[in-house]
Design an enzyme around this catalytic site. Sequence first.
Site, PDB file in Angstrom:
ATOM      1  N   SER A 129       0.824  -1.206   0.000  1.00 40.38           N
ATOM      2  CA  SER A 129       0.000   0.000   0.000  1.00 40.38           C
ATOM      3  C   SER A 129       0.856   1.254   0.000  1.00 40.38           C
ATOM      4  O   SER A 129       1.929   1.288   0.597  1.00 40.38           O
ATOM      5  CB  SER A 129      -0.919   0.018   1.227  1.00 40.38           C
ATOM      6  OG  SER A 129      -1.723   1.184   1.220  1.00 40.38           O
ATOM      7  N   LYS A 183      -4.696  -6.608   3.510  1.00 42.21           N
ATOM      8  CA  LYS A 183      -4.639  -5.504   2.540  1.00 42.21           C
ATOM      9  C   LYS A 183      -6.031  -5.195   1.997  1.00 42.21           C
ATOM     10  O   LYS A 183      -6.395  -4.028   1.793  1.00 42.21           O
ATOM     11  CB  LYS A 183      -3.700  -5.874   1.386  1.00 42.21           C
ATOM     12  CG  LYS A 183      -3.648  -4.849   0.231  1.00 42.21           C
ATOM     13  CD  LYS A 183      -3.267  -3.457   0.726  1.00 42.21           C
ATOM     14  CE  LYS A 183      -2.823  -2.542  -0.394  1.00 42.21           C
ATOM     15  NZ  LYS A 183      -3.795  -2.328  -1.457  1.00 42.21           N
ATOM     16  N   HIS A 186      -7.784  -3.289   4.634  1.00 38.58           N
ATOM     17  CA  HIS A 186      -7.185  -1.949   4.594  1.00 38.58           C
ATOM     18  C   HIS A 186      -7.881  -1.113   3.527  1.00 38.58           C
ATOM     19  O   HIS A 186      -8.272   0.035   3.771  1.00 38.58           O
ATOM     20  CB  HIS A 186      -5.686  -2.065   4.292  1.00 38.58           C
ATOM     21  CG  HIS A 186      -5.037  -0.784   3.834  1.00 38.58           C
ATOM     22  ND1 HIS A 186      -5.198  -0.280   2.554  1.00 38.58           N
ATOM     23  CD2 HIS A 186      -4.222   0.087   4.485  1.00 38.58           C
ATOM     24  CE1 HIS A 186      -4.523   0.847   2.440  1.00 38.58           C
ATOM     25  NE2 HIS A 186      -3.924   1.088   3.587  1.00 38.58           N
ATOM     26  N   ASN A 187      -8.052  -1.677   2.351  1.00 34.62           N
ATOM     27  CA  ASN A 187      -8.694  -0.934   1.271  1.00 34.62           C
ATOM     28  C   ASN A 187     -10.170  -0.678   1.553  1.00 34.62           C
ATOM     29  O   ASN A 187     -10.712   0.369   1.185  1.00 34.62           O
ATOM     30  CB  ASN A 187      -8.538  -1.691  -0.048  1.00 34.62           C
ATOM     31  CG  ASN A 187      -7.142  -1.579  -0.615  1.00 34.62           C
ATOM     32  OD1 ASN A 187      -6.192  -1.313   0.103  1.00 34.62           O
ATOM     33  ND2 ASN A 187      -6.991  -1.804  -1.911  1.00 34.62           N
ATOM     34  N   GLU A 190     -10.276   2.122   3.765  1.00 25.28           N
ATOM     35  CA  GLU A 190      -9.943   3.286   2.926  1.00 25.28           C
ATOM     36  C   GLU A 190     -11.193   3.796   2.202  1.00 25.28           C
ATOM     37  O   GLU A 190     -11.426   5.010   2.135  1.00 25.28           O
ATOM     38  CB  GLU A 190      -8.871   2.874   1.917  1.00 25.28           C
ATOM     39  CG  GLU A 190      -8.450   3.938   0.927  1.00 25.28           C
ATOM     40  CD  GLU A 190      -7.472   3.377  -0.097  1.00 25.28           C
ATOM     41  OE1 GLU A 190      -7.677   3.635  -1.305  1.00 25.28           O
ATOM     42  OE2 GLU A 190      -6.534   2.652   0.303  1.00 25.28           O
TER      43      GLU A 190
END
Length: 487
Positions: A129, A183, A186-187, A190
């Site tokens: 990232s 990940k 995480h996105n 986001e």
Amino acid sequence: MQKADIGLIGLAVMGENLALNIESKGFSIAVFNRTVSKVDDLINGRAKGKNFIGAKSIEEFIDSLSRPRKIILLVKAGDPVDQFIDILVPHLEKGDLVIDGGNSNYMDTIRRSKSLMEKGFLFIGTGVSGGEEGALKGPAMMPGGSAEAYSLVESIFTKIAAQVEGVPCCSYIGDNGAGHYVKMVHNGIEYGDMQLICEAYDLMTQALGMDAQQIHQAFDEWNQGELGSYLIEITADIFTQIDQSGVPLVDQILDQAGQKGTGKWTGISALTLGVSVPTIVEAVFARCISAVKSERVEASKILSGPKVEFEGDKGEFLKAIRDALYAAKICSYAQGFGLMRQASFNYNWNLDFGQISLGWRGGCIIRAKFLYRIAEAFDRNPNLPNLLLDDYFQNIIGSTQPNWRRVIITAIQLGIPVPAFSSALAYFDSYRSARVPANLIQAQRDYFGAHTYHKINTDGNTIVDQVGEPVIFHTEWMLKDRPEIEV
């Protein structure tokens, strides 16, 4: 011929920047790209005079690597990853390592890890990232795979990752698909973060009539405090950019948001695991409804709502928007960590949530000051079921809750859509409710489909049998006397 420490396939911007990053940290690197001219462009351009080996074929690429070979794939997620793995496998030896550094679906990573392990090869699926700048200067990295595989690249990964206070934003996440799963979440977080910021911006413009310079000042001020983060920082910067026509550039950008799928995957995983992540999912849906621009334009001519006329102290309401943004952000992160908690249990990953939050402090898109607070919460209680139960976050929600509710009420009265703000509050109110109306849903399900239900006693506890198992009931709802029976 001297062999390279590591190899990289895929020289789009991310791959090229990551290769330059690796070389700058003292490692030799071999590179290959299906379009060979990109190899020449890099070797004769940005990598000229550096410790690079440019390969013109897979055979040449494989031969240029020291054993055990370590190969990073930075190609488009999906079939291209499988295609390159199939190309590489005949040339590899047992113990060689393949690393997928793209945004692959974690289920694909689990499958690839199993398949390569059965052939005697090692595999890592790592989240990377930070975008193009992060790849070049230091990304946040989330490697998942066997501990043996990670040991082969730990010295490289920890040097090329972003560094915060001398600590790399990279640590071993867990087995097989754990890295890509983290990940993905995480996105998803986001997505929620970005939508919440956009709703704050919409309220600033529609309710408060603020111009680009005023909005810049507000976000810039917020970035100095508890809300300080990369996304708040770049948002403040965006409002300073003037288009060639002389107006703020952001006002000239079409209101259609794109997406690449990780937010959707987060929602799908949450539905599969039975975890509530409404703010993340609403952020995905907000992008979906933004995509139907022509429909929205036509609908705006036909459908009407309240007139946007704000009454009250605008300065106080701006502070309320800030509080609403902070409170909703906490709920969005709570949802993401709750999802990872369930996935860790389901897939036996044993995720370290404090370590994950510290790994997001630098290099990644959601890097923020309050990630330290999340790490502290998990230090206090590694088995914390929800961030909202930590004393620090309880106090923040307690102090911001009145303004949070005020902002949503005002937005509804003015007809300004705030799906992320609203869903975060609904999540909070549902989570703090000892009783929700799901009892009626079970009654309905039993009525039309004989799906059965559990009952509670006078103390509110589930009725159990002699061995402590919940008793299952069914009612013949359509009969006159409606007999209730144990199933």
